[in-house]
Design a protein around this motif. Sequence first.
Motif, mmCIF file in Angstrom:
data_model
loop_
_atom_site.group_PDB
_atom_site.id
_atom_site.type_symbol
_atom_site.label_atom_id
_atom_site.label_comp_id
_atom_site.label_asym_id
_atom_site.label_seq_id
_atom_site.Cartn_x
_atom_site.Cartn_y
_atom_site.Cartn_z
ATOM 1 N N GLY A 133 -11.164 -10.430 -5.636
ATOM 2 C CA GLY A 133 -10.237 -11.027 -6.590
ATOM 3 C C GLY A 133 -8.893 -10.321 -6.660
ATOM 4 O O GLY A 133 -7.921 -10.873 -7.164
ATOM 5 N N TYR A 134 -8.825 -9.104 -6.163
ATOM 6 C CA TYR A 134 -7.573 -8.350 -6.188
ATOM 7 C C TYR A 134 -6.728 -8.570 -4.931
ATOM 8 O O TYR A 134 -5.637 -8.038 -4.817
ATOM 9 C CB TYR A 134 -7.850 -6.854 -6.336
ATOM 10 C CG TYR A 134 -8.524 -6.459 -7.639
ATOM 11 C CD1 TYR A 134 -8.254 -7.111 -8.832
ATOM 12 C CD2 TYR A 134 -9.437 -5.413 -7.678
ATOM 13 C CE1 TYR A 134 -8.865 -6.742 -10.023
ATOM 14 C CE2 TYR A 134 -10.054 -5.032 -8.865
ATOM 15 C CZ TYR A 134 -9.753 -5.703 -10.028
ATOM 16 O OH TYR A 134 -10.357 -5.319 -11.199
ATOM 17 N N LEU A 154 1.080 1.524 -1.275
ATOM 18 C CA LEU A 154 1.459 0.205 -1.770
ATOM 19 C C LEU A 154 1.296 -0.870 -0.705
ATOM 20 O O LEU A 154 1.135 -2.037 -1.029
ATOM 21 C CB LEU A 154 2.898 0.221 -2.285
ATOM 22 C CG LEU A 154 3.123 0.966 -3.597
ATOM 23 C CD1 LEU A 154 4.603 1.010 -3.940
ATOM 24 C CD2 LEU A 154 2.343 0.319 -4.726
ATOM 25 N N LYS A 155 1.309 -0.485 0.550
ATOM 26 C CA LYS A 155 1.164 -1.464 1.631
ATOM 27 C C LYS A 155 -0.290 -1.718 1.999
ATOM 28 O O LYS A 155 -0.616 -2.713 2.622
ATOM 29 C CB LYS A 155 1.927 -0.993 2.871
ATOM 30 C CG LYS A 155 3.428 -1.032 2.685
ATOM 31 C CD LYS A 155 4.143 -0.569 3.923
ATOM 32 C CE LYS A 155 5.644 -0.593 3.692
ATOM 33 N NZ LYS A 155 6.374 -0.105 4.850
ATOM 34 N N PRO A 158 1.419 -5.597 -4.761
ATOM 35 C CA PRO A 158 1.381 -4.218 -5.254
ATOM 36 C C PRO A 158 2.629 -3.904 -6.083
ATOM 37 O O PRO A 158 3.727 -4.315 -5.750
ATOM 38 C CB PRO A 158 1.337 -3.370 -3.977
ATOM 39 C CG PRO A 158 1.793 -4.264 -2.885
ATOM 40 C CD PRO A 158 1.545 -5.674 -3.318
ATOM 41 N N ARG A 159 2.403 -3.202 -7.180
ATOM 42 C CA ARG A 159 3.497 -2.803 -8.059
ATOM 43 C C ARG A 159 3.198 -1.419 -8.605
ATOM 44 O O ARG A 159 2.049 -1.010 -8.704
ATOM 45 C CB ARG A 159 3.616 -3.758 -9.261
ATOM 46 C CG ARG A 159 3.928 -5.201 -8.911
ATOM 47 C CD ARG A 159 5.392 -5.339 -8.482
ATOM 48 N NE ARG A 159 5.744 -6.720 -8.257
ATOM 49 C CZ ARG A 159 5.753 -7.296 -7.068
ATOM 50 N NH1 ARG A 159 5.409 -6.617 -6.000
ATOM 51 N NH2 ARG A 159 6.106 -8.542 -6.935
#
Length: 164
Positions: A19-20, A7-8, A25-26
Amino acid sequence: MSHRVGLKKDQSGSLGEWGYKNIPPRVFVEEFLDFNGTVPDDYKLHVIDGKVEFIQLDQGRFEQHYRNMFDRDWNELGFILNKKPRLVPVPEKPAFIDQMIEIAERIGKYYDMVRVDLYFHNNQVTFSELTMYPAAGFSMFPDEWNHKFGERWILDYPTYSQKK
């Protein structure tokens, strides 16, 4: 512990999917769709400037993988994408494809280009995913089709906030 590291880590640069980059983060949990141990047909509707331009049907993804490409009227386009063989005879037009097109265009009207992936599960259209970068931009369309689809991609129209 490895999940926290995942997630990091910013994945946006690994395949050039800029674009991301700024999306926090989820963890997203969704309902498991049981297809009775089979791999579902995967309908990938490519929406350009709010209109479904072509539909990619992937079947047998983890066994004998077939891929057919269709226009929005379910006319088979007759080319091979990324070395996946076409299924012959061509799959018949499903009764629910117009509903899929409607859903994809409702979602896609906010993007210059997006691929909307859907399933047909328990007699209803079910959402799979959206992607702005199909195959991370590495799909190899035949030159003729690359040009046909590319000329529809217009980048100078109102943004999402301007369309509201």
